[in-house]
Design a protein around this motif. Structure first.
Motif, PDB file in Angstrom:
ATOM      1  N   HIS A 171       5.110   9.605  -9.413  1.00 43.14           N
ATOM      2  CA  HIS A 171       5.659   8.257  -9.474  1.00 43.14           C
ATOM      3  C   HIS A 171       5.056   7.491 -10.653  1.00 43.14           C
ATOM      4  CE1 HIS A 171       7.621   8.503  -5.535  1.00 43.14           C
ATOM      5  NE2 HIS A 171       6.528   9.090  -5.090  1.00 43.14           N
ATOM      6  N   CYS A 172       5.900   6.742 -11.355  1.00 46.85           N
ATOM      7  CA  CYS A 172       5.417   5.927 -12.472  1.00 46.85           C
ATOM      8  C   CYS A 172       5.280   4.450 -12.104  1.00 46.85           C
ATOM      9  CB  CYS A 172       6.376   6.046 -13.665  1.00 46.85           C
ATOM     10  SG  CYS A 172       6.423   7.684 -14.406  1.00 46.85           S
ATOM     11  N   MET A 173       5.992   4.025 -11.085  1.00 47.16           N
ATOM     12  CA  MET A 173       5.949   2.625 -10.692  1.00 47.16           C
ATOM     13  C   MET A 173       4.911   2.418  -9.584  1.00 47.16           C
ATOM     14  SD  MET A 173       7.954   0.941 -12.605  1.00 47.16           S
ATOM     15  CE  MET A 173       9.149   1.362 -13.877  1.00 47.16           C
ATOM     16  N   SER A 174       4.854   1.201  -9.101  1.00 44.23           N
ATOM     17  CA  SER A 174       4.019   0.850  -7.959  1.00 44.23           C
ATOM     18  C   SER A 174       4.944   0.584  -6.774  1.00 44.23           C
ATOM     19  CB  SER A 174       3.194  -0.400  -8.278  1.00 44.23           C
ATOM     20  OG  SER A 174       2.343  -0.738  -7.212  1.00 44.23           O
ATOM     21  N   ARG A 175       4.406   0.749  -5.571  1.00 46.84           N
ATOM     22  CA  ARG A 175       5.203   0.526  -4.368  1.00 46.84           C
ATOM     23  C   ARG A 175       4.441  -0.388  -3.419  1.00 46.84           C
ATOM     24  NH1 ARG A 175       6.473   4.343   0.774  1.00 46.84           N
ATOM     25  NH2 ARG A 175       8.682   3.893   1.052  1.00 46.84           N
ATOM     26  N   LEU A 176       5.142  -1.400  -2.907  1.00 52.39           N
ATOM     27  CA  LEU A 176       4.559  -2.291  -1.912  1.00 52.39           C
ATOM     28  C   LEU A 176       5.164  -1.948  -0.553  1.00 52.39           C
ATOM     29  CD1 LEU A 176       2.660  -4.676  -1.380  1.00 52.39           C
ATOM     30  CD2 LEU A 176       4.622  -6.204  -1.723  1.00 52.39           C
ATOM     31  N   SER A 259      11.714 -19.221   7.385  1.00 53.70           N
ATOM     32  CA  SER A 259      11.084 -18.552   6.251  1.00 53.70           C
ATOM     33  C   SER A 259       9.568 -18.567   6.412  1.00 53.70           C
ATOM     34  CB  SER A 259      11.478 -19.252   4.950  1.00 53.70           C
ATOM     35  OG  SER A 259      10.776 -18.700   3.851  1.00 53.70           O
ATOM     36  N   TYR A 260       8.973 -17.374   6.333  1.00 49.38           N
ATOM     37  CA  TYR A 260       7.517 -17.222   6.391  1.00 49.38           C
ATOM     38  C   TYR A 260       7.060 -16.750   5.006  1.00 49.38           C
ATOM     39  CZ  TYR A 260       8.466 -17.215  11.415  1.00 49.38           C
ATOM     40  OH  TYR A 260       8.903 -17.537  12.676  1.00 49.38           O
ATOM     41  N   LEU A 261       6.242 -17.550   4.351  1.00 46.39           N
ATOM     42  CA  LEU A 261       5.889 -17.294   2.961  1.00 46.39           C
ATOM     43  C   LEU A 261       4.392 -17.062   2.825  1.00 46.39           C
ATOM     44  CD1 LEU A 261       7.228 -17.218   0.121  1.00 46.39           C
ATOM     45  CD2 LEU A 261       6.563 -19.615  -0.129  1.00 46.39           C
ATOM     46  N   TYR A 262       4.052 -16.003   2.086  1.00 52.07           N
ATOM     47  CA  TYR A 262       2.639 -15.702   1.832  1.00 52.07           C
ATOM     48  C   TYR A 262       2.368 -15.803   0.336  1.00 52.07           C
ATOM     49  CZ  TYR A 262      -1.822 -13.324   1.498  1.00 52.07           C
ATOM     50  OH  TYR A 262      -3.122 -13.024   1.223  1.00 52.07           O
ATOM     51  N   GLU A 263       1.310 -16.535  -0.028  1.00 57.49           N
ATOM     52  CA  GLU A 263       0.906 -16.697  -1.420  1.00 57.49           C
ATOM     53  C   GLU A 263      -0.343 -15.880  -1.685  1.00 57.49           C
ATOM     54  OE1 GLU A 263       0.383 -20.793  -2.319  1.00 57.49           O
ATOM     55  OE2 GLU A 263       2.498 -21.313  -2.026  1.00 57.49           O
ATOM     56  N   SER A 264      -0.408 -15.268  -2.878  1.00 57.53           N
ATOM     57  CA  SER A 264      -1.589 -14.450  -3.180  1.00 57.53           C
ATOM     58  C   SER A 264      -1.609 -14.053  -4.639  1.00 57.53           C
ATOM     59  CB  SER A 264      -1.576 -13.187  -2.319  1.00 57.53           C
ATOM     60  OG  SER A 264      -2.713 -12.384  -2.581  1.00 57.53           O
ATOM     61  N   THR A 265      -2.768 -13.591  -5.093  1.00 55.20           N
ATOM     62  CA  THR A 265      -2.867 -12.820  -6.332  1.00 55.20           C
ATOM     63  C   THR A 265      -2.735 -11.346  -5.939  1.00 55.20           C
ATOM     64  OG1 THR A 265      -5.266 -12.646  -6.136  1.00 55.20           O
ATOM     65  CG2 THR A 265      -4.400 -14.527  -7.368  1.00 55.20           C
ATOM     66  N   PHE A 266      -2.440 -10.486  -6.920  1.00 58.23           N
ATOM     67  CA  PHE A 266      -2.267  -9.072  -6.560  1.00 58.23           C
ATOM     68  C   PHE A 266      -2.263  -8.231  -7.833  1.00 58.23           C
ATOM     69  CE2 PHE A 266      -0.593  -5.341  -4.437  1.00 58.23           C
ATOM     70  CZ  PHE A 266      -1.032  -5.516  -3.126  1.00 58.23           C
ATOM     71  N   GLN A 267      -2.718  -6.992  -7.695  1.00 56.19           N
ATOM     72  CA  GLN A 267      -2.620  -6.026  -8.788  1.00 56.19           C
ATOM     73  C   GLN A 267      -1.825  -4.817  -8.319  1.00 56.19           C
ATOM     74  OE1 GLN A 267      -6.275  -4.596 -10.496  1.00 56.19           O
ATOM     75  NE2 GLN A 267      -5.234  -3.337 -12.023  1.00 56.19           N
ATOM     76  N   PHE A 268      -0.651  -4.635  -8.925  1.00 57.69           N
ATOM     77  CA  PHE A 268       0.187  -3.476  -8.637  1.00 57.69           C
ATOM     78  C   PHE A 268      -0.196  -2.361  -9.609  1.00 57.69           C
ATOM     79  CE2 PHE A 268       2.722  -7.078  -7.130  1.00 57.69           C
ATOM     80  CZ  PHE A 268       3.098  -6.633  -5.867  1.00 57.69           C
ATOM     81  N   LYS A 269      -0.715  -1.251  -9.061  1.00 58.54           N
ATOM     82  CA  LYS A 269      -1.204  -0.150  -9.889  1.00 58.54           C
ATOM     83  C   LYS A 269      -0.146   0.934 -10.039  1.00 58.54           C
ATOM     84  CE  LYS A 269      -5.882  -0.861  -8.072  1.00 58.54           C
ATOM     85  NZ  LYS A 269      -7.006  -0.238  -7.315  1.00 58.54           N
ATOM     86  N   GLN A 270      -0.114   1.556 -11.216  1.00 60.28           N
ATOM     87  CA  GLN A 270       0.864   2.605 -11.475  1.00 60.28           C
ATOM     88  C   GLN A 270       0.633   3.811 -10.565  1.00 60.28           C
ATOM     89  OE1 GLN A 270       1.762   3.528 -15.515  1.00 60.28           O
ATOM     90  NE2 GLN A 270       2.632   5.509 -15.038  1.00 60.28           N
ATOM     91  N   GLY A 271       1.717   4.291  -9.954  1.00 62.86           N
ATOM     92  CA  GLY A 271       1.663   5.482  -9.132  1.00 62.86           C
ATOM     93  C   GLY A 271       0.994   5.289  -7.784  1.00 62.86           C
ATOM     94  N   ILE A 272       0.799   4.039  -7.376  1.00 58.42           N
ATOM     95  CA  ILE A 272       0.077   3.746  -6.132  1.00 58.42           C
ATOM     96  C   ILE A 272       0.977   2.984  -5.157  1.00 58.42           C
ATOM     97  CG2 ILE A 272      -1.853   2.469  -5.114  1.00 58.42           C
ATOM     98  CD1 ILE A 272      -2.718   4.961  -6.610  1.00 58.42           C
ATOM     99  N   GLN A 273       0.919   3.384  -3.888  1.00 56.95           N
ATOM    100  CA  GLN A 273       1.531   2.607  -2.817  1.00 56.95           C
ATOM    101  C   GLN A 273       0.471   1.702  -2.212  1.00 56.95           C
ATOM    102  OE1 GLN A 273       4.089   4.368   0.372  1.00 56.95           O
ATOM    103  NE2 GLN A 273       2.466   3.692   1.754  1.00 56.95           N
ATOM    104  N   HIS A 274       0.770   0.405  -2.170  1.00 58.90           N
ATOM    105  CA  HIS A 274      -0.129  -0.587  -1.593  1.00 58.90           C
ATOM    106  C   HIS A 274       0.367  -0.931  -0.191  1.00 58.90           C
ATOM    107  CE1 HIS A 274      -2.031  -1.295  -5.546  1.00 58.90           C
ATOM    108  NE2 HIS A 274      -0.793  -1.160  -6.026  1.00 58.90           N
ATOM    109  N   ASN A 275      -0.448  -0.703   0.805  1.00 62.48           N
ATOM    110  CA  ASN A 275      -0.073  -0.965   2.194  1.00 62.48           C
ATOM    111  C   ASN A 275      -0.626  -2.316   2.636  1.00 62.48           C
ATOM    112  OD1 ASN A 275       1.088   1.701   2.599  1.00 62.48           O
ATOM    113  ND2 ASN A 275      -1.009   2.463   2.590  1.00 62.48           N
TER     114      ASN A 275
END
Length: 300
Positions: A171-176, A259-275
């Motif tokens: 995978h080249c992208m990131s997955r949330l 609508s339920y909204l969550y605010e945050s900072t985040f780092q999406f890494k290449q080839g990684i699924q973030h759970n």
């Protein structure tokens, strides 16, 4: 008497022909030309599961883009030994439209999925993840989620042999990966399907096809992605690798008109699924998040 013998001879010929129709000889098998390149393709899900029989792996009529250079050559948009040729899966094997022949040299092979044409630059190939990743396939075009999941493989220094060229994709992208969890004061049950959105990410990128590295387009605006439902209150979205440095709306869940909204900072890494798990309380302004582990070679 001669006429009688002639009739018997004709009858014997007819019976013999009938026997051949009922029990035909097996067709002659044609040997594979050892001078033709063949390819063994492995999807990230296959590599993780150790099998080709997965619902998330490649399917019949999927097409890969294929480049081949001589081993001492540099990958270019044109002028290679093979230039962005579609490699198509027929359900059993991968085939090019025309045979690709070995010679006495060695080669580097580069491949990506999903196939696209034309490509003007192999150093900065434009790529964009779909805004609506719930969209379904149409007329041979992948659905929004699958079309966003850019894959890359390469095999360098290969030469003629009796073995296929191995192409193990990653995978080249990131997955949330988002799981919805009821908070202590949430009343009732979650609906079977909610609307889940990923806000404030840049969907545009460029890709270096010689190494499979993705770079966010720093001039493109941020947009909103609609996540794909997976069932059991889980949702997923393919995101261009990037860092969100400033706290801002990131994930929105819409259920029963709320609508339920969550605010945050985040780092999406290449080839990684973030759970992540979103904990939904009665108050829409009190959404919490639990960051889970990270996973390579995700299998959905």
């Amino acid at each position: 008497m001669k006429h009688f013998h002639y009739m018997l001879a004709c009858l014997a010929v007819v019976l013999a022909a009938c026997d051949q129709d009922q029990d035909p000889l097996p067709p002659q098998q044609t040997a594979t030309d050892p001078n033709v390149m063949t390819f063994s393709v492995t999807h990230p899900a296959d590599r993780k599961a150790g099998t080709r029989a997965t619902s998330t792996a490649f399917e019949a009529d999927d097409r890969i883009g294929l480049y081949i250079t001589e081993s001492d050559g540099i990958l270019q948009a044109s002028g290679n030994y093979l230039n962005n040729a579609p490699l198509t899966f027929d359900g059993t094997a991968w085939q090019t439209a025309e045979p690709v022949y070995w010679n006495s040299g060695t080669y580097n092979v580069y491949a990506y999925y999903p196939y696209t044409t034309p490509i003007q630059s192999v150093d900065d190939m434009p790529f964009r993840v779909a805004a609506d990743q719930q969209s379904t396939p149409t007329d041979g075009t992948p659905g929004g989620y699958e079309a966003s999941d850019l894959l890359f493989a390469s095999s360098t220094g290969v030469s003629a042999s009796g073995q296929p060229v191995e192409l193990q994709f990653r995978h080249c992208m990131s997955r949330l990966q988002i799981r919805l969890v009821k908070g202590e004061d949430f009343e009732g049950d979650f609906p079977e399907e909610a609307e889940v959105y990923v806000h404030n990410t840049v969907p545009d990128a460029t890709v270096d096809l010689s190494v499979g590295i993705v770079t966010k387009d720093s001039y493109a605006p941020t947009e909103t992605l609609r996540a794909k439902p997976l069932g059991n209150h889980q949702y997923t979205a393919i995101v261009v690798p990037q860092r969100i440095s400033n706290r801002q709306p990131l994930v929105e869940v819409v259920m029963k008109g709320v609508s339920y909204l969550y605010e945050s900072t985040f780092q999406f890494k290449q080839g990684i699924q973030h759970n992540v798990s979103l904990i939904i309380d009665k108050n829409p302004e009190q959404v919490k998040i639990e960051i889970g582990g990270e996973l390579e070679d995700w299998d959905e």
